[in-house]
Design an enzyme around this catalytic site. Structure first.
Site, PDB file in Angstrom:
ATOM      1  N   THR A 244      -8.416  10.937   7.905  1.00  0.00           N
ATOM      2  CA  THR A 244      -8.047  12.212   7.303  1.00  0.00           C
ATOM      3  C   THR A 244      -9.304  13.026   7.146  1.00  0.00           C
ATOM      4  O   THR A 244     -10.351  12.445   6.858  1.00  0.00           O
ATOM      5  CB  THR A 244      -7.479  11.964   5.879  1.00  0.00           C
ATOM      6  OG1 THR A 244      -6.240  11.285   6.001  1.00  0.00           O
ATOM      7  CG2 THR A 244      -7.276  13.253   5.112  1.00  0.00           C
TER       8      THR A 244
ATOM      9  N   THR B 202      -4.111  15.777   7.463  1.00  0.00           N
ATOM     10  CA  THR B 202      -4.000  14.564   8.276  1.00  0.00           C
ATOM     11  C   THR B 202      -2.658  14.503   9.013  1.00  0.00           C
ATOM     12  O   THR B 202      -1.684  15.146   8.604  1.00  0.00           O
ATOM     13  CB  THR B 202      -4.102  13.319   7.357  1.00  0.00           C
ATOM     14  OG1 THR B 202      -4.194  12.133   8.145  1.00  0.00           O
ATOM     15  CG2 THR B 202      -2.899  13.172   6.441  1.00  0.00           C
TER      16      THR B 202
ATOM     17  N   VAL C 140       5.143   9.904   3.632  1.00  0.00           N
ATOM     18  CA  VAL C 140       4.100  10.833   3.198  1.00  0.00           C
ATOM     19  C   VAL C 140       3.003  10.014   2.535  1.00  0.00           C
ATOM     20  O   VAL C 140       3.286   9.130   1.723  1.00  0.00           O
ATOM     21  CB  VAL C 140       4.681  11.870   2.207  1.00  0.00           C
ATOM     22  CG1 VAL C 140       3.575  12.702   1.585  1.00  0.00           C
ATOM     23  CG2 VAL C 140       5.694  12.776   2.922  1.00  0.00           C
ATOM     24  N   GLY C 141       1.766  10.319   2.884  1.00  0.00           N
ATOM     25  CA  GLY C 141       0.643   9.588   2.297  1.00  0.00           C
ATOM     26  C   GLY C 141       0.063  10.318   1.095  1.00  0.00           C
ATOM     27  O   GLY C 141       0.725  11.138   0.452  1.00  0.00           O
ATOM     28  N   ASP C 142      -1.174  10.002   0.797  1.00  0.00           N
ATOM     29  CA  ASP C 142      -1.858  10.610  -0.347  1.00  0.00           C
ATOM     30  C   ASP C 142      -2.345  12.020  -0.060  1.00  0.00           C
ATOM     31  O   ASP C 142      -2.501  12.832  -0.976  1.00  0.00           O
ATOM     32  CB  ASP C 142      -3.070   9.749  -0.740  1.00  0.00           C
ATOM     33  CG  ASP C 142      -4.059   9.599   0.420  1.00  0.00           C
ATOM     34  OD1 ASP C 142      -3.600   9.477   1.577  1.00  0.00           O
ATOM     35  OD2 ASP C 142      -5.270   9.623   0.179  1.00  0.00           O
TER      36      ASP C 142
ATOM     37  N   THR D 192      -9.676   9.214   1.710  1.00  0.00           N
ATOM     38  CA  THR D 192      -9.153   8.883   3.028  1.00  0.00           C
ATOM     39  C   THR D 192      -8.816   7.398   3.030  1.00  0.00           C
ATOM     40  O   THR D 192      -9.304   6.659   2.190  1.00  0.00           O
ATOM     41  CB  THR D 192     -10.174   9.222   4.138  1.00  0.00           C
ATOM     42  OG1 THR D 192      -9.624   8.874   5.412  1.00  0.00           O
ATOM     43  CG2 THR D 192     -11.484   8.471   3.957  1.00  0.00           C
ATOM     44  N   GLY D 193      -7.984   7.009   3.960  1.00  0.00           N
ATOM     45  CA  GLY D 193      -7.607   5.596   4.023  1.00  0.00           C
ATOM     46  C   GLY D 193      -6.130   5.417   3.730  1.00  0.00           C
ATOM     47  O   GLY D 193      -5.361   6.379   3.810  1.00  0.00           O
TER      48      GLY D 193
ATOM     49  N   GLY E 253      -3.025   5.673   2.249  1.00  0.00           N
ATOM     50  CA  GLY E 253      -2.603   6.579   1.202  1.00  0.00           C
ATOM     51  C   GLY E 253      -1.813   5.928   0.078  1.00  0.00           C
ATOM     52  O   GLY E 253      -1.924   6.327  -1.084  1.00  0.00           O
TER      53      GLY E 253
HETATM   54  N1  ASP Z   1      -4.841   8.958   3.838  1.00  0.00           N
HETATM   55  C1  ASP Z   1      -4.065   9.173   5.010  1.00  0.00           C
HETATM   56  C2  ASP Z   1      -2.666   8.700   4.809  1.00  0.00           C
HETATM   57  O1  ASP Z   1      -2.447   7.670   4.182  1.00  0.00           O
HETATM   58  C3  ASP Z   1      -4.598   8.561   6.250  1.00  0.00           C
HETATM   59  C4  ASP Z   1      -6.068   8.271   6.332  1.00  0.00           C
HETATM   60  O2  ASP Z   1      -6.890   8.916   5.743  1.00  0.00           O
HETATM   61  O3  ASP Z   1      -6.477   7.363   7.044  1.00  0.00           O
HETATM   62  O4  ASP Z   1      -1.779   9.309   5.339  1.00  0.00           O
END
Ligand code: ASP
Length: 321
Positions: free
Chosen positions: A181, A199, A210-212, A232-233, A235
């Site tokens: 992201t 993202t 839906v993520g974070d 990021t990561g 979510g």
């Molecule tokens: N945070 C984002 C999500 O979970 C993806 C990411 O940053 O890797 O959608």
């Protein structure tokens, strides 16, 4: 993505340790504003665009929107905007949010067919009484606001999805290879913060997931009195701890941005000791003095910094594991 990130690091970037960047900033706690920081290596191109605005005493809000539009519009970035890897049904669905110094915020989730979801999020913030629009409603609003409907699935991303379909292995626990992201935070010369986060989310997710990233307080939070944070990561793990809001509140309690990011990551580890070993989550934070923090679960979380002192360099965050 992870592979291309690594290649990119090896080939052309200047990596410094967090310790050295902190030393740099410690010289003068009140770093000359403006400053912009953003997640991952694609933060460099995004920061450069944001800097065009910030260096002319422009508003942080305009800078973060213009900045994150760069990876959104780049078909080669397979985790943001155009060219993003699709969900398990082959649909590219985008999440984005934006927040300014007055706590105004806007967000879109599961938005299809629009290259710049961040700009739709800004429109939600500025033109509606709402904070968040999702799915078809978000698309309808975008089209009514003059955004063009486009096909976001590039031949490359379609090919990758078709490969994935052969096994169609759906793992709810995402590994660190299939998502990224851009989260960006800027402090302008007027001492005002804004942030943006955008993202295509986790690749091959269930349609509608839906993520974070579009959730104010999870993927992004700005409090002009204190500072701002983004993530990021995976979510799901960020949402569970209201990650970016947590980081900002930890700063309010007197923690440095670095300590705040570390405490937030440690909260994830405490809540999910086993799962936290297999996934990536990273936080970035910036306070009113221009002091920054970055920390992740796993090694390899990079971020880009552009200020009068640091001419758009990439750093690697420290990590828990
Ligand atoms: N945070 C984002 C999500 O979970 C993806 C990411 O940053 O890797 O959608």
């Amino acid at each position: 993505m992870k592979t291309s990130r690594r290649k990119f690091i090896q080939a052309s970037t200047v990596l410094a340790s967090l310790a050295s960047v902190q030393k740099l900033f410690a010289r003068d706690k009140t770093v000359t504003k403006p400053i912009v920081i953003s997640t991952w290596n694609f933060g460099v191109g995004a920061n450069a665009e944001a800097w065009k605005i910030l260096s002319k005493n422009g508003r942080a809000l305009d800078a973060v929107e213009a900045g994150v539009q760069v990876p959104e519009g780049d078909p080669k970035e397979t985790s943001v905007g155009l060219g993003g890897l699709p969900d398990r049904d082959g649909r590219v669905t985008l999440d984005a949010c934006i927040m300014d110094e007055l706590s105004n915020c806007g967000s879109v989730a599961c938005l299809e067919h629009i290259v710049h979801p961040i700009s739709v999020a800004r429109k939600v913030m500025e033109k509606t009484p709402h904070v968040m629009l999702v799915g078809d409603g978000a698309l309808q609003f975008a089209l009514a606001s003059g955004f063009k409907k486009e096909n976001l699935l590039t031949p490359e991303s379609e090919q990758a999805w078709k490969e994935w379909l052969k096994k169609a292995e759906y793992k709810p626990i995402a590994n660190i290879e299939n998502h990224d992201t851009i989260g960006m935070i800027a402090l302008d010369s007027q001492q005002n913060f804004s942030g943006a986060c955008t993202t295509s989310g986790m690749a091959y997710k269930i349609h509608g997931r839906v993520g974070d990233s579009p959730i104010i307080g999870a993927g992004l939070f700005v409090d002009n009195e204190i500072g701002a944070a983004t993530s990021t990561g995976v979510g799901e793990e960020v949402i569970r701890i209201c990650g970016s809001h947590l980081v900002v509140e930890l700063m309010r309690q007197g923690n440095s941005p670095q300590q705040a990011c570390e405490l937030a990551v440690k909260r994830i580890v405490k809540n999910q000791p086993k799962k936290s070993k297999e996934i990536q989550v990273g936080f970035l934070a910036l306070d009113k003095n221009g002091e920054m923090g970055a920390y992740a679960l796993q090694k390899g979380f990079t971020y880009a910094v552009y200020s009068n002192e640091v001419a758009n360099k990439i750093f690697e965050a420290k990590s828990f594991y």
